[in-house]
Design a protein around this motif. Sequence first.
Motif, PDB file in Angstrom:
ATOM      1  N   LEU A 263      17.716 -58.005  64.175  1.00 33.27           N
ATOM      2  CA  LEU A 263      16.907 -58.715  65.161  1.00 33.27           C
ATOM      3  C   LEU A 263      17.579 -60.042  65.464  1.00 33.27           C
ATOM      4  O   LEU A 263      17.876 -60.830  64.555  1.00 33.27           O
ATOM      5  CB  LEU A 263      15.494 -58.950  64.615  1.00 33.27           C
ATOM      6  N   VAL A 264      17.851 -60.274  66.749  1.00 33.32           N
ATOM      7  CA  VAL A 264      18.525 -61.498  67.166  1.00 33.32           C
ATOM      8  C   VAL A 264      17.709 -62.174  68.259  1.00 33.32           C
ATOM      9  O   VAL A 264      16.848 -61.552  68.880  1.00 33.32           O
ATOM     10  CB  VAL A 264      19.958 -61.211  67.673  1.00 33.32           C
ATOM     11  N   ARG A 265      18.026 -63.450  68.485  1.00 31.69           N
ATOM     12  CA  ARG A 265      17.381 -64.169  69.587  1.00 31.69           C
ATOM     13  C   ARG A 265      18.458 -64.828  70.449  1.00 31.69           C
ATOM     14  O   ARG A 265      19.293 -65.584  69.954  1.00 31.69           O
ATOM     15  CB  ARG A 265      16.393 -65.217  69.078  1.00 31.69           C
ATOM     16  N   LEU A 266      18.426 -64.497  71.754  1.00 34.04           N
ATOM     17  CA  LEU A 266      19.392 -65.077  72.680  1.00 34.04           C
ATOM     18  C   LEU A 266      19.156 -66.573  72.845  1.00 34.04           C
ATOM     19  O   LEU A 266      18.046 -67.079  72.596  1.00 34.04           O
ATOM     20  CB  LEU A 266      19.282 -64.383  74.045  1.00 34.04           C
ATOM     21  N   ASP A 267      20.177 -67.274  73.297  1.00 33.22           N
ATOM     22  CA  ASP A 267      20.052 -68.729  73.476  1.00 33.22           C
ATOM     23  C   ASP A 267      18.918 -69.086  74.429  1.00 33.22           C
ATOM     24  O   ASP A 267      18.302 -70.147  74.302  1.00 33.22           O
ATOM     25  CB  ASP A 267      21.377 -69.312  73.990  1.00 33.22           C
ATOM     26  N   GLY A 268      18.611 -68.201  75.373  1.00 33.86           N
ATOM     27  CA  GLY A 268      17.515 -68.478  76.300  1.00 33.86           C
ATOM     28  C   GLY A 268      16.144 -68.184  75.723  1.00 33.86           C
ATOM     29  O   GLY A 268      15.128 -68.415  76.387  1.00 33.86           O
ATOM     30  N   GLY A 269      16.073 -67.637  74.502  1.00 32.21           N
ATOM     31  CA  GLY A 269      14.790 -67.385  73.841  1.00 32.21           C
ATOM     32  C   GLY A 269      14.374 -65.934  73.785  1.00 32.21           C
ATOM     33  O   GLY A 269      13.388 -65.587  73.123  1.00 32.21           O
ATOM     34  N   THR A 270      15.092 -65.030  74.466  1.00 34.71           N
ATOM     35  CA  THR A 270      14.717 -63.613  74.483  1.00 34.71           C
ATOM     36  C   THR A 270      15.121 -62.933  73.179  1.00 34.71           C
ATOM     37  O   THR A 270      16.255 -63.100  72.706  1.00 34.71           O
ATOM     38  CB  THR A 270      15.412 -62.889  75.663  1.00 34.71           C
ATOM     39  N   ALA A 271      14.211 -62.160  72.592  1.00 32.93           N
ATOM     40  CA  ALA A 271      14.502 -61.414  71.363  1.00 32.93           C
ATOM     41  C   ALA A 271      15.134 -60.079  71.724  1.00 32.93           C
ATOM     42  O   ALA A 271      14.783 -59.455  72.731  1.00 32.93           O
ATOM     43  CB  ALA A 271      13.231 -61.189  70.563  1.00 32.93           C
ATOM     44  N   MET A 272      16.077 -59.625  70.900  1.00 32.31           N
ATOM     45  CA  MET A 272      16.722 -58.331  71.094  1.00 32.31           C
ATOM     46  C   MET A 272      16.886 -57.624  69.755  1.00 32.31           C
ATOM     47  O   MET A 272      16.892 -58.263  68.695  1.00 32.31           O
ATOM     48  CB  MET A 272      18.100 -58.488  71.752  1.00 32.31           C
ATOM     49  N   GLN A 273      16.996 -56.294  69.834  1.00 34.19           N
ATOM     50  CA  GLN A 273      17.276 -55.489  68.656  1.00 34.19           C
ATOM     51  C   GLN A 273      18.653 -54.857  68.788  1.00 34.19           C
ATOM     52  O   GLN A 273      19.048 -54.441  69.877  1.00 34.19           O
ATOM     53  CB  GLN A 273      16.260 -54.353  68.504  1.00 34.19           C
ATOM     54  N   VAL A 274      19.350 -54.763  67.661  1.00 35.34           N
ATOM     55  CA  VAL A 274      20.631 -54.060  67.595  1.00 35.34           C
ATOM     56  C   VAL A 274      20.536 -53.052  66.461  1.00 35.34           C
ATOM     57  O   VAL A 274      20.028 -53.374  65.379  1.00 35.34           O
ATOM     58  CB  VAL A 274      21.797 -55.036  67.333  1.00 35.34           C
ATOM     59  N   ARG A 275      20.971 -51.816  66.708  1.00 33.76           N
ATOM     60  CA  ARG A 275      20.984 -50.784  65.666  1.00 33.76           C
ATOM     61  C   ARG A 275      22.421 -50.497  65.269  1.00 33.76           C
ATOM     62  O   ARG A 275      23.270 -50.240  66.119  1.00 33.76           O
ATOM     63  CB  ARG A 275      20.352 -49.499  66.189  1.00 33.76           C
ATOM     64  N   ILE A 276      22.676 -50.505  63.967  1.00 30.34           N
ATOM     65  CA  ILE A 276      24.015 -50.219  63.441  1.00 30.34           C
ATOM     66  C   ILE A 276      23.890 -49.110  62.404  1.00 30.34           C
ATOM     67  O   ILE A 276      23.100 -49.215  61.454  1.00 30.34           O
ATOM     68  CB  ILE A 276      24.638 -51.471  62.791  1.00 30.34           C
ATOM     69  N   GLN A 277      24.651 -48.037  62.567  1.00 31.86           N
ATOM     70  CA  GLN A 277      24.616 -46.957  61.586  1.00 31.86           C
ATOM     71  C   GLN A 277      25.261 -47.418  60.293  1.00 31.86           C
ATOM     72  O   GLN A 277      26.348 -48.004  60.291  1.00 31.86           O
ATOM     73  CB  GLN A 277      25.352 -45.722  62.112  1.00 31.86           C
ATOM     74  N   ASN A 278      24.599 -47.117  59.187  1.00 32.12           N
ATOM     75  CA  ASN A 278      25.144 -47.499  57.892  1.00 32.12           C
ATOM     76  C   ASN A 278      26.457 -46.780  57.596  1.00 32.12           C
ATOM     77  O   ASN A 278      27.315 -47.294  56.885  1.00 32.12           O
ATOM     78  CB  ASN A 278      24.128 -47.210  56.782  1.00 32.12           C
ATOM     79  N   ALA A 279      26.604 -45.578  58.156  1.00 33.76           N
ATOM     80  CA  ALA A 279      27.833 -44.820  57.927  1.00 33.76           C
ATOM     81  C   ALA A 279      29.049 -45.555  58.484  1.00 33.76           C
ATOM     82  O   ALA A 279      30.178 -45.354  58.028  1.00 33.76           O
ATOM     83  CB  ALA A 279      27.720 -43.440  58.554  1.00 33.76           C
ATOM     84  N   ALA A 280      28.814 -46.396  59.497  1.00 36.67           N
ATOM     85  CA  ALA A 280      29.925 -47.142  60.099  1.00 36.67           C
ATOM     86  C   ALA A 280      30.433 -48.249  59.170  1.00 36.67           C
ATOM     87  O   ALA A 280      31.554 -48.737  59.330  1.00 36.67           O
ATOM     88  CB  ALA A 280      29.484 -47.745  61.429  1.00 36.67           C
ATOM     89  N   ARG A 281      29.604 -48.646  58.199  1.00 39.29           N
ATOM     90  CA  ARG A 281      29.957 -49.678  57.214  1.00 39.29           C
ATOM     91  C   ARG A 281      30.461 -50.965  57.889  1.00 39.29           C
ATOM     92  O   ARG A 281      31.423 -51.593  57.463  1.00 39.29           O
ATOM     93  CB  ARG A 281      31.001 -49.167  56.214  1.00 39.29           C
ATOM     94  N   THR A 282      29.813 -51.294  59.006  1.00 37.80           N
ATOM     95  CA  THR A 282      30.171 -52.524  59.705  1.00 37.80           C
ATOM     96  C   THR A 282      29.625 -53.726  58.945  1.00 37.80           C
ATOM     97  O   THR A 282      28.493 -53.708  58.463  1.00 37.80           O
ATOM     98  CB  THR A 282      29.576 -52.510  61.131  1.00 37.80           C
ATOM     99  N   GLU A 283      30.430 -54.766  58.853  1.00 39.56           N
ATOM    100  CA  GLU A 283      29.944 -55.977  58.195  1.00 39.56           C
ATOM    101  C   GLU A 283      28.898 -56.640  59.084  1.00 39.56           C
ATOM    102  O   GLU A 283      29.145 -56.901  60.264  1.00 39.56           O
ATOM    103  CB  GLU A 283      31.108 -56.940  57.948  1.00 39.56           C
TER     104      GLU A 283
END
Length: 352
Positions: free
Chosen positions: A310-330
Amino acid sequence: MTNAVDIRKVTKVFGTFTALHGVSLSIRDNEFFTLLGPSGCGKTTLLRLMAGFEEVSGGEILLFGQNIASLEPNLRPVNTVFQQYALFPHMSVIDNVAFGLKMKGWTLPKRRARAGEMLEMVHLSDFADRLPTQLSGGQQQRVALARALAPQPKVLLLDEPLSALDLKLRQAMRMELKQLQQGTGITFIFVTHDQEEALTMSNRIAVMSAGRVQQIGTPREIYETPVNRFVADFIGETNLLEVEVAAIAGDQAEVILPGGQRVTCSSATTEKGRHHLSVRPERVTLGTVGSGMQAVVEQVVYLGTDLQVLVRLDGGTAMQVRIQNAARTEVPSPGTRVGLTLEEGAARLLAD
């Protein structure tokens, strides 16, 4: 392709309340078609009109070209499976399955043979002599299906038949229902409020809201190219960003994202001005500061197969990002500044 059902400008009024507002749609023969929407949207009312349990206030319902509005429910070549299975508790499983055939005047040997075939199809032959109370919820649901399929209806209506089951069983029954539909060749019309059920089983879906059809399409079309905010928000998860439309050409648009970046996307509107952009969380990539839209990570939630960031843009809008655990992204920790970029073709401009 032949249509099993044609709904033509159907309206249903209860007193001063209009449950359906001129609904029109066509359901093809041998199709698994789902009516999807929240409680009170009119999907069960439409199903009951097809079954003959309610009378239309206006419009027509045609079954294989025949107007069935004047036919009594027992004379319509359709059967219904309800949320509550309505099995006769004092009858054995095989007698429950054969009951509808008895009402139609089938001889005892013929209906016992047919009921046996149906129980074999739903893998319950060994339970033929048991009472419904001796079965699990999933087994009872299969008996109800066998009973509804026994008279070989042209159309099977299913009113949220999986909602009483636990998650694991519900998931297993989805596949069984789809296999049954494909094996019998009977048109299934399925009512649900569960988006995952609709996406996994259906050939096509009609998304309904407030007595109106919002969009009809394949699961992929509904998910990837929603026509408006309701459909985008109701089907799965999405990020809705308010953007300025810089240019529109046909079904493509150029929009200005928060932060000033311009992207090209598919469009459901032909009007300029400010509109909402739909972006699925799995189509957003976390990057370094300075690239894309600037944001701060607020929370990271572990969901097993995925991480929800869960992130918040500089303008105040909230967004969701989904990352697969299999990708092992930091994944950056809360408080970290990041840049968000959209995958090519990820965004969809909506008609509000």
